[in-house]
Design a protein around this motif. Structure first.
Motif, PDB file in Angstrom:
ATOM      1  N   SER A 135       1.561 -16.245   7.204  1.00  0.00           N
ATOM      2  CA  SER A 135       1.275 -14.910   7.297  1.00  0.00           C
ATOM      3  C   SER A 135      -0.418 -14.657   7.333  1.00  0.00           C
TER       4      SER A 135
ATOM      5  N   LEU B   9      -0.219 -11.904  10.227  1.00  0.00           N
ATOM      6  CA  LEU B   9      -0.316 -10.328   9.728  1.00  0.00           C
ATOM      7  C   LEU B   9      -1.500  -9.697  10.374  1.00  0.00           C
TER       8      LEU B   9
ATOM      9  N   SER C 157       9.545 -13.983  10.522  1.00  0.00           N
ATOM     10  CA  SER C 157       9.289 -15.200  10.560  1.00  0.00           C
ATOM     11  C   SER C 157      10.572 -15.947  10.572  1.00  0.00           C
TER      12      SER C 157
ATOM     13  N   VAL D 165       0.862 -12.439   1.096  1.00  0.00           N
ATOM     14  CA  VAL D 165       1.412 -11.394   2.085  1.00  0.00           C
ATOM     15  C   VAL D 165       0.717  -9.930   1.366  1.00  0.00           C
TER      16      VAL D 165
ATOM     17  N   ILE E  82       8.446  -8.961   7.480  1.00  0.00           N
ATOM     18  CA  ILE E  82       7.424  -8.719   6.576  1.00  0.00           C
ATOM     19  C   ILE E  82       6.898  -7.304   7.457  1.00  0.00           C
TER      20      ILE E  82
ATOM     21  N   LYS F 196       4.226  -4.282   7.711  1.00  0.00           N
ATOM     22  CA  LYS F 196       2.689  -4.267   7.296  1.00  0.00           C
ATOM     23  C   LYS F 196       2.484  -2.614   6.754  1.00  0.00           C
TER      24      LYS F 196
END
Length: 237
Positions: A156, A160, A171, A188, A214, A216
């Protein structure tokens, strides 16, 4: 090289189908992978069915779980031999894919596949933590992808910083990574993300896989990613 019947059967349960044109591109990639692998180690999987399922179908499964809009910008971090980035590009040429790796020979292989299949893409010879601080790449992508590069808290921090607010880091993980996912929550959040989806599925019978999405939510603080030695010494929590 590729087993088309096996590939079709494996991906159709994810709602994915292949045109002849796409299959030929993927088949050319697989052929070049095995040929190049004779002189430079790219993969331990070299049999037709293994490449078909464990590489090509596995990477295509992303499209069963994540909606990637037309002309999206995507960076594949630690792309290696091009998994999943090159499979994504050969399947969906409209996606603008950047291939990031610290091994120049692997990027040379990707360039040769792109050229042979008439595709375009940028190859970047840098470590993720070096590229992610550059204005050209920082928070410039709709998606970042990574497959089996590092543990999720570390991954991450690598990935990210490349993703725009509103974008996603995808992922690809083995099925037995639940504890790793739980341990990544704090990291995260620190990096401006939120674990939105944890998709556990069988690629084929007795081959469980995971795709973690994940989102943002806010900008990554400028102090991340840290230097290589700091990341190696202590993962974020």
């Amino acid at each position: 090289m590729l087993n088309r019947k096996l590939l079709t059967e494996t991906i159709e349960k994810f709602g994915i189908s292949l045109s002849d044109e796409v299959f030929l591109r993927l088949d050319k990639y697989a052929e070049m992978l095995i040929e190049t692998n004779k002189s430079f180690n790219l993969t331990a999987i070299t049999d037709s069915d293994g490449v078909t399922v464990k590489h090509i179908a596995d990477c295509l499964s992303i499209f069963g779980f994540v909606d990637i809009p037309e002309n999206s910008k995507l960076i594949d971090v630690g792309t290696g031999a091009g998994f999943p980035g090159l499979v994504i590009k050969l399947f969906r040429p409209d996606i603008d894919v950047t291939f990031l790796d610290s091994t120049k020979k692997k990027l040379g292989f990707i360039d040769s596949v792109l050229s042979e299949t008439g595709m375009t893409g940028e190859t970047v010879h840098l470590r993720a933590e070096e590229a992610a601080v550059l204005p050209k790449y920082r928070e410039k992508f709709d998606f970042a992808t990574a497959r089996a590069v590092a543990a999720l808290p570390v991954l991450s921090e690598y990935c990210l910083p490349f993703v725009k607010v509103g974008g996603s880091f995808i992922s690809m993980k083995s099925a037995d990574s639940l504890e790793e996912i739980k341990s990544a929550n704090g990291a995260v959040k620190l990096l401006g993300g939120e674990i939105a989806e944890d998709n556990l599925f069988n690629l084929v019978e007795n081959m469980p896989r995971r795709i973690i999405v994940i989102k943002k939510k806010s900008q990554t603080p400028t102090k991340y990613p840290r230097k290589t030695a700091q990341i190696a010494k202590k993962a974020l929590k």
